[in-house]
Design a protein around this motif. Structure first.
Motif, PDB file in Angstrom:
ATOM      1  N   VAL A 101      37.570  78.667  28.939  1.00  0.00           N
ATOM      2  CA  VAL A 101      36.775  77.452  29.099  1.00  0.00           C
ATOM      3  C   VAL A 101      37.060  76.797  30.457  1.00  0.00           C
ATOM      4  O   VAL A 101      36.151  76.324  31.134  1.00  0.00           O
ATOM      5  CB  VAL A 101      37.076  76.445  27.960  1.00  0.00           C
ATOM      6  CG1 VAL A 101      36.257  75.177  28.130  1.00  0.00           C
ATOM      7  CG2 VAL A 101      36.762  77.054  26.617  1.00  0.00           C
ATOM      8  N   GLU A 102      38.325  76.769  30.856  1.00  0.00           N
ATOM      9  CA  GLU A 102      38.702  76.179  32.147  1.00  0.00           C
ATOM     10  C   GLU A 102      37.974  76.889  33.286  1.00  0.00           C
ATOM     11  O   GLU A 102      37.508  76.258  34.237  1.00  0.00           O
ATOM     12  CB  GLU A 102      40.215  76.336  32.406  1.00  0.00           C
ATOM     13  CG  GLU A 102      41.106  75.418  31.613  1.00  0.00           C
ATOM     14  CD  GLU A 102      41.424  75.957  30.229  1.00  0.00           C
ATOM     15  OE1 GLU A 102      40.742  76.903  29.762  1.00  0.00           O
ATOM     16  OE2 GLU A 102      42.345  75.436  29.600  1.00  0.00           O
ATOM     17  N   GLU A 103      37.943  78.210  33.208  1.00  0.00           N
ATOM     18  CA  GLU A 103      37.308  78.969  34.282  1.00  0.00           C
ATOM     19  C   GLU A 103      35.801  78.774  34.304  1.00  0.00           C
ATOM     20  O   GLU A 103      35.200  78.642  35.370  1.00  0.00           O
ATOM     21  CB  GLU A 103      37.610  80.460  34.127  1.00  0.00           C
ATOM     22  CG  GLU A 103      39.033  80.809  34.509  1.00  0.00           C
ATOM     23  CD  GLU A 103      39.287  82.293  34.394  1.00  0.00           C
ATOM     24  OE1 GLU A 103      39.679  82.912  35.385  1.00  0.00           O
ATOM     25  OE2 GLU A 103      39.082  82.847  33.290  1.00  0.00           O
ATOM     26  N   ILE A 104      35.193  78.765  33.120  1.00  0.00           N
ATOM     27  CA  ILE A 104      33.737  78.563  33.051  1.00  0.00           C
ATOM     28  C   ILE A 104      33.410  77.206  33.665  1.00  0.00           C
ATOM     29  O   ILE A 104      32.513  77.086  34.510  1.00  0.00           O
ATOM     30  CB  ILE A 104      33.234  78.637  31.585  1.00  0.00           C
ATOM     31  CG1 ILE A 104      33.540  80.013  30.979  1.00  0.00           C
ATOM     32  CG2 ILE A 104      31.734  78.360  31.515  1.00  0.00           C
ATOM     33  CD1 ILE A 104      33.370  80.073  29.464  1.00  0.00           C
ATOM     34  N   ALA A 105      34.161  76.178  33.269  1.00  0.00           N
ATOM     35  CA  ALA A 105      33.915  74.829  33.798  1.00  0.00           C
ATOM     36  C   ALA A 105      34.105  74.805  35.311  1.00  0.00           C
ATOM     37  O   ALA A 105      33.271  74.258  36.042  1.00  0.00           O
ATOM     38  CB  ALA A 105      34.855  73.824  33.124  1.00  0.00           C
ATOM     39  N   ALA A 106      35.172  75.432  35.802  1.00  0.00           N
ATOM     40  CA  ALA A 106      35.442  75.426  37.247  1.00  0.00           C
ATOM     41  C   ALA A 106      34.336  76.173  37.997  1.00  0.00           C
ATOM     42  O   ALA A 106      33.909  75.761  39.075  1.00  0.00           O
ATOM     43  CB  ALA A 106      36.807  76.040  37.533  1.00  0.00           C
ATOM     44  N   LYS A 107      33.846  77.266  37.412  1.00  0.00           N
ATOM     45  CA  LYS A 107      32.775  78.033  38.063  1.00  0.00           C
ATOM     46  C   LYS A 107      31.479  77.224  38.122  1.00  0.00           C
ATOM     47  O   LYS A 107      30.764  77.233  39.117  1.00  0.00           O
ATOM     48  CB  LYS A 107      32.539  79.365  37.339  1.00  0.00           C
ATOM     49  CG  LYS A 107      33.527  80.432  37.780  1.00  0.00           C
ATOM     50  CD  LYS A 107      33.353  81.731  37.023  1.00  0.00           C
ATOM     51  CE  LYS A 107      34.481  82.700  37.366  1.00  0.00           C
ATOM     52  NZ  LYS A 107      34.336  83.334  38.685  1.00  0.00           N
TER      53      LYS A 107
END
Lengths: 275, 275
Positions: free
Chosen positions: B257-263
Motif C-alpha cells: 500500500v505504501e508503494e502504491i500510494a507513493a507511486k
C-alpha cells in the motif's frame, strides 16, 4: 525559505522519516519536496536541476535527505549544489561488522512486498485487518467482536475511527470501535451489554471538553450535540464509567493519530503484525 | 535468533523507520521489539533488563536502534549489553552547521501535534480527509466528487480501499474510490457517466489475474466472481478502457500500500498535506 528534498530510488518513505526526524531538532520553516522512484540517471539529472534551481531562486542551499541503492544514481544527486545527508552511509559498515555479514542492498526491500512468504502473509494480514476495521467501524456490526484484537470506545468525535484505521493499516491489528451515544442512557452510563464479554479488549478514548466542543461545532454548529455543556457532560460520564469498569483509557487531546496508536500499543502489549 | 529493539522516549516510529531501513540491507531473520515512551530512568532500566535478558537467552547480541531527546535516559540505554545505533548523533552537528542554528531537541516534535497553528490545521486536515474517504468509499456516495483530490477506479479487490485510506491518513488527501462491477456492463465497458466530469482526477488500479483470483477466492471460493476466467476478463476490459480513456493506471500486484500510494503521488504530483 529553505527547500528540503527527500529523494530515493524507492518510495522515499525512509528518506522522509530520516529527514523529518533530523529537522525536528531545529525550529525552522521550510518547503518540503519529495522525489520518489528516481531510478534512472536521467531522472536523477532532472532532480539535480530542481535542486539547483531551488538554490538559485531562494539563495539558500537546499538540504537533501536521500537513500539510494544504486551508487551511480546517488553520485548524480550528490553532485548537486544541495547539502546532502544519507544515514545509510554511516551505519552500514558498523552494523555489517556486528552482524558479521556483508550488506546486500536491494531496492524496495524496506516498503515493498517481498517474495518471501512470511512477508506476503503479513501483508495480506494488514489488508484483512483494514477490511475488518471498516466492517466494524462505529458500532456498525456487533456480531464479530470475538475476532477483534482491540475495541476502541468513546463518545462521538474522540478519534476512534482514525485510530482504528491506523492500527489496522500499520500494524495489522483488527480494531473495532463502538460509539457511546445518547441511546446508551448517558445519565447513568453503563458498559453496553454487547461489550461485556469483551471487556478485556476494550480501550477508551477521551478528550478535553473544549477541544470536543470545537470539533463537534465544525460538524453541527450551535447544536445541543456540540454545546460545551453537552461535551463536558458526556466526557465526565464516560470517564466515570471507564474508572468504574477499570477500562484503560487515554485523553487524546494533545496527541496525533500516530501517538495515540503507539501509546495504545505500549500500554496493551498488543502484537504488531507489521514486521 | 537476534532480537532487534526500537527504543525512544517518544513513539519510537523514527527509531523503527531508521532500524528497518538499516536492516533492509541485510538478509536476516530477527525478532522485533518496540519499546516506546521510555521517558523515565526507571523505564529505561527495565528496558536494559529486557535487552540483557534477550542477549542471555539467545547468545546473540541484540541490536538497538534508538532516538532519545533526554541525554540521561539515553545513557542508561547505551549502558546495556546491546549494540546501539542512534542516527541523530551523527547528523545533528553537520546539519546544525549548515543551517547555522543550534539544535533544540524536544520530545514528540516528530510525530506529535504542535501548538503551532499550521500544524494543528494540517492535523485536522488529515482527519477531514479520512472522514471524506470513508464517506466516499466503494462508490457509496457519488455526489461529492467535486471535493475529491483523487478518485481511484478499479474492479472489485484491486486495492482501492486500503490505498484511499493510506492517502487520506498519511497525506491528508481526499481520496474517493469507485468500483467497476457487472452493473457497468463489462462486455462493453465505458467510463461511468457519473465520473466523466471528474476524468482529470481519476487514477486506475489493476492487478495480475492470478493474484486477483487468489484474493477473490478467499472471499467466495468457487464462485464465478472468483473464477480465473472472470478475473482475466474483467481486468482485460478495464485496462482496455483505461487506455482508451487515457486514464493513468498502475498494476499493483507487486507493491505494498505504501508503494502504491507513493507511486500515485509521484505520477500525479498531488500535494502532500501532511507536513
Amino acid at each position: 525559505m529553505r527547500t528540503i528534498f527527500y529523494i530515493s530510488d524507492g518510495t522515499a518513505l525512509t528518506a522522509e522519516a530520516f529527514g523529518k526526524a533530523m529537522l525536528s531538532m531545529f525550529p525552522l520553516k521550510v518547503i518540503h519536496k519529495t522525489l520518489a522512484f528516481i531510478d534512472t540517471i536521467e531522472k536523477a539529472e532532472l532532480a539535480v536541476n530542481k535542486i539547483n534551481q531551488a538554490y538559485q531562486e531562494s539563495g539558500e542551499r537546499p538540504i537533501i535527505f536521500h537513500t539510494f541503492v544504486s551508487i551511480d544514481i546517488k553520485r548524480v544527486i550528490t553532485s548537486s549544489k544541495g547539502s546532502c545527508y544519507d544515514f545509510l552511509d554511516y551505519f552500514v559498515a558498523p552494523l555489517s561488522k556486528e552482524l558479521n555479514m556483508a550488506a546486500q542492498p536491494k531496492t524496495h526491500r524496506t516498503h515493498g512486498i517481498q517474495e518471501n512468504n512470511d512477508v506476503r502473509d503479513n501483508y495480506d494480514f494488514r489488508i484483512d485487518a483494514v477490511n475488518y476495521t471498516l466492517a466494524n467501524d462505529d458500532g456498525s456490526n456487533i456480531s464479530d467482536y470475538d475476532e477483534a484484537d482491540i475495541i476502541l470506545l468513546g463518545v462521538s468525535r474522540t478519534g476512534k475511527t482514525p485510530t482504528s484505521l491506523y492500527l489496522a493499516l500499520h500494524y495489522g491489528i483488527k480494531a473495532a470501535n463502538y460509539p457511546l451515544t445518547e441511546d446508551d442512557n448517558m445519565e447513568n452510563l453503563q458498559l453496553p451489554k454487547v461489550l461485556k464479554p469483551f471487556r478485556h479488549k476494550i480501550y477508551g478514548l477521551t478528550l478535553d471538553p473544549q477541544r470536543l466542543h470545537e470539533i463537534r461545532s465544525k460538524r453541527r454548529e450551535g447544536s445541543r450535540y456540540a454545546s460545551m455543556q453537552q461535551c463536558r457532560f458526556e466526557l465526565q460520564e464516560v470517564e466515570k464509567m471507564y474508572r468504574r469498569e477499570a477500562i484503560p483509557f487515554l485523553d487524546s487531546t494533545r496527541f496525533s493519530v500516530e501517538e495515540i496508536a503507539a501509546k495504545i500499543l505500549a500500554e496493551t502489549n498488543l502484537e504488531r503484525h507489521r514486521f
